[in-house]
Design a protein around this motif. Structure first.
Motif, PDB file in Angstrom:
ATOM      1  N   LEU A   1     -24.083 -19.364  -0.021  1.00 54.54           N
ATOM      2  CA  LEU A   1     -22.854 -19.486  -0.792  1.00 54.54           C
ATOM      3  C   LEU A   1     -21.799 -18.600  -0.160  1.00 54.54           C
ATOM      4  O   LEU A   1     -22.059 -17.438   0.175  1.00 54.54           O
ATOM      5  N   SER A   2     -20.620 -19.136   0.000  1.00 54.39           N
ATOM      6  CA  SER A   2     -19.506 -18.418   0.599  1.00 54.39           C
ATOM      7  C   SER A   2     -19.047 -17.294  -0.320  1.00 54.39           C
ATOM      8  O   SER A   2     -19.196 -17.366  -1.543  1.00 54.39           O
TER       9      SER A   2
ATOM     10  N   ASN B   1     -13.648 -28.285  -1.955  1.00 58.34           N
ATOM     11  CA  ASN B   1     -12.996 -28.842  -3.139  1.00 58.34           C
ATOM     12  C   ASN B   1     -13.967 -29.576  -4.055  1.00 58.34           C
ATOM     13  O   ASN B   1     -13.686 -29.745  -5.245  1.00 58.34           O
ATOM     14  N   TYR B   2     -15.085 -30.030  -3.518  1.00 59.53           N
ATOM     15  CA  TYR B   2     -16.081 -30.760  -4.311  1.00 59.53           C
ATOM     16  C   TYR B   2     -17.301 -29.923  -4.678  1.00 59.53           C
ATOM     17  O   TYR B   2     -17.966 -30.206  -5.671  1.00 59.53           O
ATOM     18  N   CYS B   3     -17.626 -28.915  -3.889  1.00 63.23           N
ATOM     19  CA  CYS B   3     -18.826 -28.109  -4.115  1.00 63.23           C
ATOM     20  C   CYS B   3     -18.668 -27.214  -5.333  1.00 63.23           C
ATOM     21  O   CYS B   3     -17.662 -26.524  -5.494  1.00 63.23           O
ATOM     22  N   LYS B   4     -19.694 -27.221  -6.203  1.00 64.08           N
ATOM     23  CA  LYS B   4     -19.664 -26.358  -7.371  1.00 64.08           C
ATOM     24  C   LYS B   4     -20.634 -25.183  -7.232  1.00 64.08           C
ATOM     25  O   LYS B   4     -20.881 -24.453  -8.188  1.00 64.08           O
ATOM     26  N   GLY B   5     -21.207 -25.015  -6.042  1.00 66.85           N
ATOM     27  CA  GLY B   5     -22.055 -23.862  -5.786  1.00 66.85           C
ATOM     28  C   GLY B   5     -23.383 -23.872  -6.511  1.00 66.85           C
ATOM     29  O   GLY B   5     -23.897 -22.812  -6.870  1.00 66.85           O
TER      30      GLY B   5
ATOM     31  N   ALA C   1     -10.805 -23.810  -5.615  1.00 70.80           N
ATOM     32  CA  ALA C   1      -9.780 -23.934  -6.652  1.00 70.80           C
ATOM     33  C   ALA C   1     -10.368 -24.011  -8.063  1.00 70.80           C
ATOM     34  O   ALA C   1      -9.699 -23.667  -9.034  1.00 70.80           O
ATOM     35  N   LYS C   2     -11.630 -24.430  -8.158  1.00 72.44           N
ATOM     36  CA  LYS C   2     -12.281 -24.536  -9.474  1.00 72.44           C
ATOM     37  C   LYS C   2     -12.971 -23.234  -9.886  1.00 72.44           C
ATOM     38  O   LYS C   2     -13.549 -23.148 -10.958  1.00 72.44           O
ATOM     39  N   GLY C   3     -12.955 -22.245  -8.986  1.00 75.64           N
ATOM     40  CA  GLY C   3     -13.550 -20.943  -9.305  1.00 75.64           C
ATOM     41  C   GLY C   3     -15.000 -20.776  -8.882  1.00 75.64           C
ATOM     42  O   GLY C   3     -15.661 -19.844  -9.319  1.00 75.64           O
ATOM     43  N   TYR C   4     -15.486 -21.671  -8.029  1.00 77.23           N
ATOM     44  CA  TYR C   4     -16.879 -21.606  -7.574  1.00 77.23           C
ATOM     45  C   TYR C   4     -16.986 -21.045  -6.159  1.00 77.23           C
ATOM     46  O   TYR C   4     -16.151 -21.330  -5.309  1.00 77.23           O
ATOM     47  N   ASN C   5     -18.038 -20.284  -5.908  1.00 79.44           N
ATOM     48  CA  ASN C   5     -18.414 -19.932  -4.539  1.00 79.44           C
ATOM     49  C   ASN C   5     -19.087 -21.169  -3.980  1.00 79.44           C
ATOM     50  O   ASN C   5     -20.084 -21.626  -4.526  1.00 79.44           O
TER      51      ASN C   5
END
Length: 70
Positions: free
Chosen positions: A31-32, A12-16, A37-41
């Motif tokens: 990277l997964s 939820n906090y990681c922006k990749g 939810a924000k659209g980031y891997n």
């Protein structure tokens, strides 16, 4: 009793950004393929048993998304 270190990423906090991937001396973070939810891997540890809890990923993370447990 020896407890294995554990590196976890809060998706939820990681922006990749990938800074933790570069910082990891063991090269066990990627990277997964999943998207948060924000659209980031988001980042994930792929080989927990190789983690030494050096905290390089934790120190480098600008989003405070990483937790290290010893």
């Amino acid at each position: 009793m020896f407890v294995m270190p554990k590196m976890t990423v809060d998706p939820n906090y990681c922006k990749g950004c990938g800074l933790c991937i570069i910082a990891c001396p063991r090269k066990i973070i990627r990277l997964s393929e999943n998207i948060n939810a924000k659209g980031y891997n988001y980042a994930e540890c792929i080989e927990q048993e190789k983690c030494t809890a050096c905290k390089m990923c934790y120190i480098t993370c600008p989003d405070v998304a990483i937790t290290i447990e010893k």
